[in-house]
Scaffold this active site. Structure first.
Site, PDB file in Angstrom:
ATOM      1  N   PRO A 216       0.735  -1.102   0.067  1.00  0.00           N
ATOM      2  CA  PRO A 216       0.024  -0.148  -0.063  1.00  0.00           C
ATOM      3  C   PRO A 216       1.097   1.260   0.068  1.00  0.00           C
ATOM      4  O   PRO A 216       1.721   1.442   0.706  1.00  0.00           O
ATOM      5  CB  PRO A 216      -0.650  -0.208   1.355  1.00  0.00           C
ATOM      6  CG  PRO A 216      -0.098  -1.188   2.325  1.00  0.00           C
ATOM      7  CD  PRO A 216       0.670  -2.110   1.271  1.00  0.00           C
ATOM      8  N   ASP A 392       6.092   2.843   1.578  1.00  0.00           N
ATOM      9  CA  ASP A 392       5.202   1.562   1.995  1.00  0.00           C
ATOM     10  C   ASP A 392       4.515   1.555   3.131  1.00  0.00           C
ATOM     11  O   ASP A 392       5.194   1.520   4.333  1.00  0.00           O
ATOM     12  CB  ASP A 392       6.304   0.376   1.759  1.00  0.00           C
ATOM     13  CG  ASP A 392       5.517  -1.001   1.934  1.00  0.00           C
ATOM     14  OD1 ASP A 392       4.223  -1.036   2.469  1.00  0.00           O
ATOM     15  OD2 ASP A 392       5.914  -1.989   1.520  1.00  0.00           O
ATOM     16  N   HIS A 393       3.325   1.784   3.093  1.00  0.00           N
ATOM     17  CA  HIS A 393       2.755   2.101   4.510  1.00  0.00           C
ATOM     18  C   HIS A 393       2.573   1.108   5.507  1.00  0.00           C
ATOM     19  O   HIS A 393       2.182   1.155   6.478  1.00  0.00           O
ATOM     20  CB  HIS A 393       1.272   2.749   4.030  1.00  0.00           C
ATOM     21  CG  HIS A 393       0.676   3.727   5.059  1.00  0.00           C
ATOM     22  ND1 HIS A 393       1.106   3.736   6.654  1.00  0.00           N
ATOM     23  CD2 HIS A 393      -0.039   4.863   4.955  1.00  0.00           C
ATOM     24  CE1 HIS A 393       0.402   4.745   6.917  1.00  0.00           C
ATOM     25  NE2 HIS A 393      -0.335   5.387   5.964  1.00  0.00           N
ATOM     26  N   ARG A 394       3.047  -0.354   4.971  1.00  0.00           N
ATOM     27  CA  ARG A 394       2.957  -1.313   5.921  1.00  0.00           C
ATOM     28  C   ARG A 394       4.211  -1.020   6.960  1.00  0.00           C
ATOM     29  O   ARG A 394       3.979  -1.549   7.817  1.00  0.00           O
ATOM     30  CB  ARG A 394       3.334  -2.665   4.998  1.00  0.00           C
ATOM     31  CG  ARG A 394       2.187  -2.982   4.296  1.00  0.00           C
ATOM     32  CD  ARG A 394       2.529  -4.437   3.692  1.00  0.00           C
ATOM     33  NE  ARG A 394       3.892  -4.156   2.717  1.00  0.00           N
ATOM     34  CZ  ARG A 394       4.526  -5.113   2.174  1.00  0.00           C
ATOM     35  NH1 ARG A 394       3.985  -6.277   2.119  1.00  0.00           N
ATOM     36  NH2 ARG A 394       5.489  -4.697   1.501  1.00  0.00           N
ATOM     37  N   ILE A 396       6.103   2.062   7.203  1.00  0.00           N
ATOM     38  CA  ILE A 396       6.173   3.451   7.406  1.00  0.00           C
ATOM     39  C   ILE A 396       4.973   4.308   7.437  1.00  0.00           C
ATOM     40  O   ILE A 396       4.175   4.002   6.589  1.00  0.00           O
ATOM     41  CB  ILE A 396       7.282   4.083   6.347  1.00  0.00           C
ATOM     42  CG1 ILE A 396       8.526   3.636   6.272  1.00  0.00           C
ATOM     43  CG2 ILE A 396       7.195   5.678   6.584  1.00  0.00           C
ATOM     44  CD1 ILE A 396       9.364   3.636   5.083  1.00  0.00           C
TER      45      ILE A 396
END
Lengths: 418, 367
Positions: A216, A392-394, A396
């Protein structure tokens, strides 16, 4: 007890062999270690011995047949025992685990079909070099008649076939079929032209799909005042030129980025979803996106943190040259930990780059533009650089990304920190 | 200004027992009947083991294998001249060396069945596991010999390699150090005429491999490698010389492998049938039989007995090996680094994962 002998890898990584001759007839007595048949592989004709004393109950293949590794070749047992009948086409072991996705099943079926079509009734015999030669030229080997031993196809056979056939065979039929299979719901409402995707195009496509559907992604954007940097770089550029080095802004940006990466190591990490672990990489290999005639490629500057500005500039020149000449080695394109894409060299105000998966951050660099900016109540003429950071929102969160950007901006605004 | 000859060297050739069984009485080594019987048994066990592994490979029960048949005299003859406390550094075709050194048949099987255990030498042995890279074991052996000299240990090192290895840098670097440091090492080159398929004539322009030792300042000798008495004698004096501190010797054994280079090689592509038949006539086992017969040791009954015993030992060891075999695919990652580096660990995890996936897929197929 009936013992079924499966054809083993009698060479070094072979997949099949041709039964040249049975040395023991059905019903005959056979001793352990006694050769039962001669089998020809890519490498040599070898004798296949029996592992047990007994009677040869059944030969499952005829002389001249091609047998795959893992298929049952013969059965041994006591004189009065009976070997079962086996349909070998079902018994053939599958190389890949059974897939539920339609695409792969289809391509497997296609392969099987091609095998049926080839005159010999088995897979075509050809060395890996010949296979590559044929593949590169879009020649379907199952249509070529082999002149080598056991009907093996040689490079000359492929050449002859191609000369005889002319241009109509140019398109690889298998590729075409696969393309249609994937696009069966798409209709065209006018005239179209189909152009085969180059191997680089296909690679980019696959990597982008992997990136877009795995991580994501969020993009953070910032304006950076680089007025001082422009001045510093102008001077440094002249110095560098004397030493025969072309110094762009990129080495400065790499330096600044590495400073920020060292402060925020999660931007130099990757996410191991299987183990649910964040893998911090203790090395800094910076990928630099390069636009070539064929498409996007990302050569990697290894251990960029150990290079000075001139060292980085030289490496960038080398990688870009080799990329354009298509001479990059595989190791020049592997092992990146963070990527910088210099969109500004072409144009644009902002962009939202996609991650170079499995990296967790990519920095997009826009064009430096002269702008009227309010500074302490006065309007001044400043040099402004727009930066964009996709992450990468996983791994950060947005706040962290903003802090990373602040750190990066600070370093670029005051180039003496570099 | 003089122009004169400043160096002259020569290389001897040694044969004691010829193809017809004639013995040179003056050169004949003094071996007891017990020694002769043991040596013959080692040679027969080597051949029996060799044929068995070849057969196992063709049945899918062993991996790629390098057959030794034809070189039994070169291997047993040299290894038998060493003391238990000496050390050997073999290559991948030296099964006869290991067996003569007393390594168990079970372990030999495990080696060729791809287990890590197979490559681990017994605790009380100073011998090295075999080297697969060509000539890499030569510097190891020279270094070990030099170390033994410095530490004043009574240890002679023997290193085994082929004709092809003499073109490698490791050979030259290694034997140069052996010469310079007078290391107690014996360099045994089994010249079987082909480096896989490259004939000796394309390997070196020198007339013999033995003469290469002269350039490094020590003695080289060429022996009939299918004559176990000549091989043993040459080795014995080289080992004694090394033990006395007089430095290395290069022994070139002229021999032949009857079989292919490995189980995935086809020698008919580079050797003629005639040549193979010519060498079959020089079979080292047959020649030794002639000698043993003249000594009153060998007869048909003895032959049957020795072969039967060898076969039983080999079958028993095979059974033990196959019943104890445990192959863990992740073993391939484990024994190079003391601490496994991250990329290697990742690869190992990946392998485990695809192993699991395969298992699952297989289960689905069956269910």
């Amino acid at each position: 007890m009936v013992f079924e002998f499966k054809f083993p890898d009698v060479g070094e990584g072979i997949h099949e062999g041709k039964i040249v001759k049975w040395l023991v007839k059905e019903g005959e007595r056979v001793k352990a270690d006694q050769p039962v048949a001669e089998v020809e592989t890519d490498k040599a004709v070898v004798e296949v011995p029996c592992p047990k004393d007994g009677y040869l109950l059944k030969q499952y293949f005829k002389e001249g047949d091609v047998i795959k590794v893992g298929q049952i070749m013969f059965a041994v047992g006591e004189e009065e025992e009976k070997a079962r009948e086996i349909d070998q086409s079902e018994e053939a072991p599958k190389k890949k685990p059974v897939s539920k996705r339609g695409k792969e099943e289809k391509s497997e079926k296609k392969e099987e079909k091609m095998e049926e079509n080839s005159g010999s009734g088995g897979r075509v015999l050809a060395t890996p070099a010949t296979r590559k030669f044929a593949k590169d030229r879009g020649v379907d080997l199952s249509k070529v008649k082999g002149s080598g031993p056991g009907g093996r196809i040689t490079i000359d056979d492929v050449k002859k076939y191609k000369e005889g056939k002319g241009a109509e065979e140019e398109v690889h039929p298998a590729a075409e079929v696969r393309g249609e299979a994937r696009e069966e719901h798409v209709k065209d409402y006018g005239k179209v032209e189909r152009v085969k995707a180059s191997s680089l195009r296909k690679a980019v496509a696959n990597r982008m799909i992997k990136s877009a559907y795995t991580a994501p992604q969020v993009t953070h954007m910032e304006e950076v005042d680089v007025t001082k940097l422009v001045e510093v770089r102008r001077k440094a550029k002249e110095e560098a030129e004397k030493r025969g080095v072309k110094l762009t802004y990129l080495p400065f940006i790499i330096k600044a980025a590495i400073g920020a990466l060292k402060k925020f190591p999660q931007f130099n990490a990757r996410y191991d979803a299987g183990n649910q672990e964040i893998v911090y990489r203790k090395y800094h290999n910076i990928g630099v996106a390069v636009d070539t005639e064929d498409g996007l490629i990302v050569p990697v500057i290894r251990n960029a943190d150990r290079k000075d500005l001139i060292g980085l500039a030289k490496e960038i020149t080398r990688l870009a040259d080799e990329a354009r000449k298509k001479k990059l080695k595989l190791e020049d394109m592997q092992g990146g930990t963070f990527t910088i894409t210099n969109i500004g060299s072409i144009g644009g105000t902002y962009a939202t780059p996609l991650l170079n998966y499995p990296e967790v951050a990519i920095l997009g660099v826009m064009k430096i533009k002269e702008r009227a900016v309010a500074v302490d109540g006065n309007v001044e003429n400043r040099q402004i650089l727009n930066l964009v950071l996709t992450f990468d929102h996983r791994v950060i969160d947005g706040a962290k990304a903003a802090r990373f950007m602040n750190e990066l901006s600070k370093r670029l605004e005051d180039p003496y920190l570099l | 200004m003089p122009r004169k000859k400043i160096y002259e060297g020569s290389v001897e050739y040694l044969q004691i027992l010829d193809e017809k069984g004639n013995v040179d009485k003056e050169l004949e080594p003094q071996l007891s009947n017990e020694d002769l019987d043991k040596m013959y048994r080692f040679m027969i066990t080597t051949r029996t083991f060799d044929r068995k592994v070849l057969s196992l490979q063709r049945q899918g029960r062993a991996f790629t294998y390098a057959p030794v048949e034809g070189k039994e005299a070169s291997q047993t003859g040299t290894a038998y001249a060493l003391k238990k406390t000496d050390r050997v550094f073999p290559s991948y075709r030296d099964h006869g060396v290991y067996l003569t050194r007393g390594l168990s048949l079970k372990q030999m099987f495990l080696m060729w069945m791809g287990t890590e255990e197979g490559g681990r030498m017994p605790e009380d042995s100073g011998d090295f596991p075999f080297a697969i890279p060509i000539a890499s074991q030569i510097p190891h052996a020279v270094g070990a010999a030099w170390a033994a000299k410095i530490q004043k240990q009574d240890k002679v090192c023997a290193v085994y390699f082929g004709d092809g290895a003499t073109s490698e840098g490791d050979f030259h670097e290694g034997i140069n150090f052996a010469g310079v440091n007078k290391a107690p090492v014996v360099l045994v080159c089994q010249n079987n005429k082909y480096a896989i398929s490259v004939p000796r004539a394309l390997q070196t322009a020198a007339e013999t491999i033995a003469q290469k030792a002269l350039a490094y300042g020590f003695e080289g000798i060429q022996v009939d490698g299918n004559d176990v008495l000549a091989v043993y004698s040459a080795m014995k004096s080289a080992v004694e010389k090394a033990r006395k501190g007089e430095g290395p010797t290069l022994i070139e054994c002229l021999t032949y492998r009857f079989g292919p280079h490995t189980t995935s090689d086809d020698p008919s592509k580079y050797r003629s049938k005639e040549e193979e038949e010519e060498w079959r006539k020089k079979d080292p086992v047959v020649r030794f039989q002639l000698y043993l017969r003249s000594k009153g040791i060998w007869n048909e009954e003895y032959e049957k007995k020795v072969n039967e015993e060898a076969k039983q030992k080999v079958e028993k060891a095979l059974e033990e090996a196959e019943s104890s075999i445990k192959i863990d695919p992740t073993d391939i990652f484990k024994y190079v680094y003391a601490e496994m580096p991250e990329p290697l660990r990742e690869e190992m995890e990946y392998l485990k994962r695809i192993g699991e996936e395969k298992k699952e897929a297989h289960g689905e197929q069956n269910g």
